[in-house]
Write a protein that holds these residues in place. Structure first.
Motif, PDB file in Angstrom:
ATOM      1  N   LEU A 166       0.863  -1.159   0.289  1.00 38.23           N
ATOM      2  CA  LEU A 166       0.101   0.018   0.237  1.00 38.23           C
ATOM      3  C   LEU A 166       0.665   1.543   0.323  1.00 38.23           C
ATOM      4  O   LEU A 166       0.256   2.230  -0.915  1.00 38.23           O
ATOM      5  CB  LEU A 166      -0.784  -0.199   1.121  1.00 38.23           C
ATOM      6  N   SER A 167       1.828   1.142   0.489  1.00 35.66           N
ATOM      7  CA  SER A 167       2.319   2.297   0.354  1.00 35.66           C
ATOM      8  C   SER A 167       3.510   3.139  -0.569  1.00 35.66           C
ATOM      9  O   SER A 167       3.613   3.793  -1.192  1.00 35.66           O
ATOM     10  CB  SER A 167       4.341   2.105   1.927  1.00 35.66           C
ATOM     11  N   LEU A 168       4.154   1.435  -1.076  1.00 37.15           N
ATOM     12  CA  LEU A 168       4.255   1.132  -2.892  1.00 37.15           C
ATOM     13  C   LEU A 168       3.428   1.988  -3.341  1.00 37.15           C
ATOM     14  O   LEU A 168       3.909   3.315  -4.340  1.00 37.15           O
ATOM     15  CB  LEU A 168       4.419   0.186  -3.215  1.00 37.15           C
ATOM     16  N   LEU A 169       1.829   1.549  -3.773  1.00 39.78           N
ATOM     17  CA  LEU A 169       1.055   2.275  -4.282  1.00 39.78           C
ATOM     18  C   LEU A 169       0.703   3.429  -4.044  1.00 39.78           C
ATOM     19  O   LEU A 169       0.575   4.283  -5.082  1.00 39.78           O
ATOM     20  CB  LEU A 169      -0.125   1.408  -3.963  1.00 39.78           C
ATOM     21  N   SER A 170       0.454   3.946  -3.590  1.00 39.31           N
ATOM     22  CA  SER A 170       0.725   5.054  -2.471  1.00 39.31           C
ATOM     23  C   SER A 170       1.796   6.121  -3.435  1.00 39.31           C
ATOM     24  O   SER A 170       1.179   7.080  -4.040  1.00 39.31           O
ATOM     25  CB  SER A 170       0.302   5.982  -1.293  1.00 39.31           C
ATOM     26  N   LEU A 171       2.665   5.496  -2.980  1.00 39.77           N
ATOM     27  CA  LEU A 171       3.945   6.545  -4.220  1.00 39.77           C
ATOM     28  C   LEU A 171       4.058   6.133  -5.384  1.00 39.77           C
ATOM     29  O   LEU A 171       3.422   7.774  -6.319  1.00 39.77           O
ATOM     30  CB  LEU A 171       5.417   6.215  -3.526  1.00 39.77           C
ATOM     31  N   LYS A 172       3.249   5.517  -6.123  1.00 38.49           N
ATOM     32  CA  LYS A 172       3.512   5.659  -7.640  1.00 38.49           C
ATOM     33  C   LYS A 172       2.373   6.762  -7.835  1.00 38.49           C
ATOM     34  O   LYS A 172       1.913   6.581  -8.884  1.00 38.49           O
ATOM     35  CB  LYS A 172       3.231   3.707  -7.906  1.00 38.49           C
ATOM     36  N   THR A 173       0.631   6.857  -6.853  1.00 38.50           N
ATOM     37  CA  THR A 173      -0.188   6.635  -7.175  1.00 38.50           C
ATOM     38  C   THR A 173       0.353   8.641  -7.514  1.00 38.50           C
ATOM     39  O   THR A 173      -0.118   9.516  -8.584  1.00 38.50           O
ATOM     40  CB  THR A 173      -1.328   6.662  -6.080  1.00 38.50           C
ATOM     41  N   GLN A 174       0.963   8.930  -6.575  1.00 35.64           N
ATOM     42  CA  GLN A 174       1.454  10.561  -6.429  1.00 35.64           C
ATOM     43  C   GLN A 174       2.388  10.525  -7.798  1.00 35.64           C
ATOM     44  O   GLN A 174       2.391  11.845  -8.681  1.00 35.64           O
ATOM     45  CB  GLN A 174       1.929  11.062  -5.310  1.00 35.64           C
ATOM     46  N   LEU A 175       2.945   9.739  -8.561  1.00 31.66           N
ATOM     47  CA  LEU A 175       3.940  10.350  -9.882  1.00 31.66           C
ATOM     48  C   LEU A 175       2.827  10.059 -11.040  1.00 31.66           C
ATOM     49  O   LEU A 175       3.741  10.656 -11.686  1.00 31.66           O
ATOM     50  CB  LEU A 175       5.428   8.708  -9.493  1.00 31.66           C
ATOM     51  N   ALA A 176       2.544   9.435 -10.443  1.00 28.82           N
ATOM     52  CA  ALA A 176       1.805   9.091 -11.833  1.00 28.82           C
ATOM     53  C   ALA A 176       0.571  10.359 -12.078  1.00 28.82           C
ATOM     54  O   ALA A 176       0.341  10.715 -13.184  1.00 28.82           O
ATOM     55  CB  ALA A 176       0.042   7.650 -11.747  1.00 28.82           C
ATOM     56  N   GLU A 177       0.176  11.380 -11.061  1.00 27.09           N
ATOM     57  CA  GLU A 177      -0.652  11.858 -11.219  1.00 27.09           C
ATOM     58  C   GLU A 177       0.122  12.996 -11.516  1.00 27.09           C
ATOM     59  O   GLU A 177      -0.515  13.961 -12.352  1.00 27.09           O
ATOM     60  CB  GLU A 177      -1.293  12.610  -9.564  1.00 27.09           C
ATOM     61  N   ARG A 178       1.458  13.298 -10.877  1.00 22.24           N
ATOM     62  CA  ARG A 178       1.860  14.406 -11.936  1.00 22.24           C
ATOM     63  C   ARG A 178       2.721  14.223 -13.150  1.00 22.24           C
ATOM     64  O   ARG A 178       2.613  15.195 -14.298  1.00 22.24           O
ATOM     65  CB  ARG A 178       3.776  14.296 -11.078  1.00 22.24           C
ATOM     66  N   MET A 179       2.754  13.136 -13.625  1.00 17.77           N
ATOM     67  CA  MET A 179       2.786  12.636 -15.191  1.00 17.77           C
ATOM     68  C   MET A 179       2.051  12.158 -16.126  1.00 17.77           C
ATOM     69  O   MET A 179       1.931  12.387 -16.969  1.00 17.77           O
ATOM     70  CB  MET A 179       4.249  11.043 -15.204  1.00 17.77           C
ATOM     71  N   VAL A 180       0.660  12.583 -15.028  1.00 21.91           N
ATOM     72  CA  VAL A 180      -0.338  12.494 -16.345  1.00 21.91           C
ATOM     73  C   VAL A 180      -0.480  13.429 -17.617  1.00 21.91           C
ATOM     74  O   VAL A 180      -0.669  12.629 -18.947  1.00 21.91           O
ATOM     75  CB  VAL A 180      -1.346  12.036 -15.744  1.00 21.91           C
ATOM     76  N   HIS A 181      -0.069  14.739 -17.470  1.00 26.82           N
ATOM     77  CA  HIS A 181      -0.343  15.536 -18.242  1.00 26.82           C
ATOM     78  C   HIS A 181       1.486  15.645 -19.202  1.00 26.82           C
ATOM     79  O   HIS A 181       1.214  15.790 -20.185  1.00 26.82           O
ATOM     80  CB  HIS A 181      -0.186  16.645 -18.291  1.00 26.82           C
ATOM     81  N   THR A 182       2.338  15.718 -18.228  1.00 28.28           N
ATOM     82  CA  THR A 182       3.563  16.228 -18.857  1.00 28.28           C
ATOM     83  C   THR A 182       4.487  14.713 -19.714  1.00 28.28           C
ATOM     84  O   THR A 182       5.424  14.986 -20.432  1.00 28.28           O
ATOM     85  CB  THR A 182       5.242  16.240 -17.116  1.00 28.28           C
TER      86      THR A 182
END
Length: 385
Positions: A196-212
């Motif tokens: 769950l900690s890893l999923l939370s981190l990757k969710t934040q990364l994906a949220e930042r990269m979704v447009h860039t």
């Protein structure tokens, strides 16, 4: 109907009526009251009512959870009246000593009851001689008192042992539940905490990269899907392990249960090593067989002193054998427990054998070798990993 049954259990209706029926032994004494005056007869009947009430109360409250003062008081009343009535009204009242002997068993622990039973039987002999009646008129009651004193002590102590055993099993079960809750909490934390900690981190990364950087975001989402699938598989495997018993756990439980029941366990030292070669489902089937077999030994094997538990394995499969040196009741092999075991073993293509032997009673649970040998190698590979 259920309320009536609960009410009967609460007020021990069965024990009360059973004890009242036992009072038929006072009929000879009551029949002899026509030889005495009306006043003496009325007083005698009143005393018999008190005597019967004390006896029935003692029998209905004979377990150790009842008030000890009540049980001792009932014994004192019955013993005093048993001494007085034959001396005052004749030898036809010697049967009262039988009831006093039964009350003695319920009033005290076994050792103290044995010490009290001897003087009680001796007092009956003395009173019988003092009445002056012919020996042939009262000797059956002398023998009945000695027999009742002995067998009632053994019977009540056996019942108390069963109660202690049942309480011990309930306490062990509660401790096991508490331990499983703690282990379940630890395992859930270990299984899901990192994921769950890893999923939370990757969710934040994906949220930042979704447009860039959509490609990098897609890779993060794919990795999240893999992490989720792995975590779900681990949770399913953990839950499956909780639902299936293991031979190691059941062997430890069997050792404690048999020792508590006064039966010496003789367990094959290589059982644990052979159990590690079994697949989880096959091991669970044998574990259920071991649990039910040991339960039947404790409940149905009269006079058992030893119980041998062994597991043999080879090219033909694995066989769990539970052999005790007691005498099983005729209904023991046909209970619901063994029927359920047959169904469990049938699911694993195995079978169950249960029946008496020249040296006791034996239960055999056999599982043939699996069609695919790699199924038996799975536990070892998983353990090594």
């Amino acid at each position: 109907m259920r309320r009536i049954v609960d009410w009967c259990r609460r007020w021990k209706v069965r024990e009360w009526w059973f004890s009242i029926i036992w009072l038929w032994g006072l009929i000879p004494g009551l029949s002899s009251l026509d030889q005495h005056s009306r006043t003496a007869s009325v007083l005698a009947v009143t005393g018999v009512v008190v005597f019967g009430a004390a006896f029935v109360t003692s029998m209905a409250n004979g377990n150790r959870n009842a008030n000890p003062r009540l049980r001792i008081g009932c014994f004192a009343v019955t013993a005093a009246l048993a001494l007085a009535y034959p001396l005052l009204l004749g030898g036809s009242w010697l049967s009262m000593f039988v009831y006093a002997a039964l009350c003695n068993t319920h009033a005290f622990p076994m050792r103290r009851a044995i010490r009290t039973a001897g003087p009680l039987v001796a007092a009956q002999w003395v009173v019988a001689l003092l009445t002056g009646d012919p020996f042939g008129d009262y000797w059956p009651w002398l023998a009945s008192t000695a027999v009742a004193a002995g067998f009632s002590i053994l019977g009540v102590e056996r019942q108390r042992t069963k109660v202690r055993l049942r309480q011990g099993e309930e306490a062990m079960a509660q401790l096991a539940v508490n331990e499983e809750r703690l282990r379940f909490g630890r395992d859930l934390h270990d299984l899901l905490g990192h994921s769950l900690s890893l999923l939370s981190l990757k969710t934040q990364l994906a949220e930042r990269m979704v447009h860039t950087d959509p490609d990098a975001c897609a890779r993060q989402i794919a990795e999240m899907r893999e992490i989720t699938a792995t975590a779900l598989a681990e949770v399913r495997e953990s839950v499956t392990g909780y639902r299936r018993p293991t031979l190691a756990t059941e062997v430890a439980r069997a050792h404690t249960t048999l020792t508590t029941a006064g039966i010496r366990p003789e367990i094959d030292p290589d059982l644990g090593i052979r159990a590690k070669t079994l697949a989880p489902a096959r091991e669970a089937a044998l574990a259920w067989a071991l649990r039910e077999s040991v339960t039947n030994v404790v409940r149905h094997a009269a006079g058992a002193t030893t119980c041998r538990i062994s597991l043999t394995g080879g090219s033909a499969g694995h066989t769990l054998t539970v052999l005790n040196d007691g005498t099983a009741s005729p209904s023991a092999p046909f209970g619901n427990g063994l029927s359920g075991l047959r169904e469990r073993l049938t699911l694993e293509e195995g079978h169950l054998e249960a029946g008496p032997t020249p040296h006791g009673f034996r239960v055999r649970a056999h599982l043939p070798s699996p069609a695919h040998p790699e199924q038996e190698a799975r536990p070892t590979a998983r353990t090594a990993r």
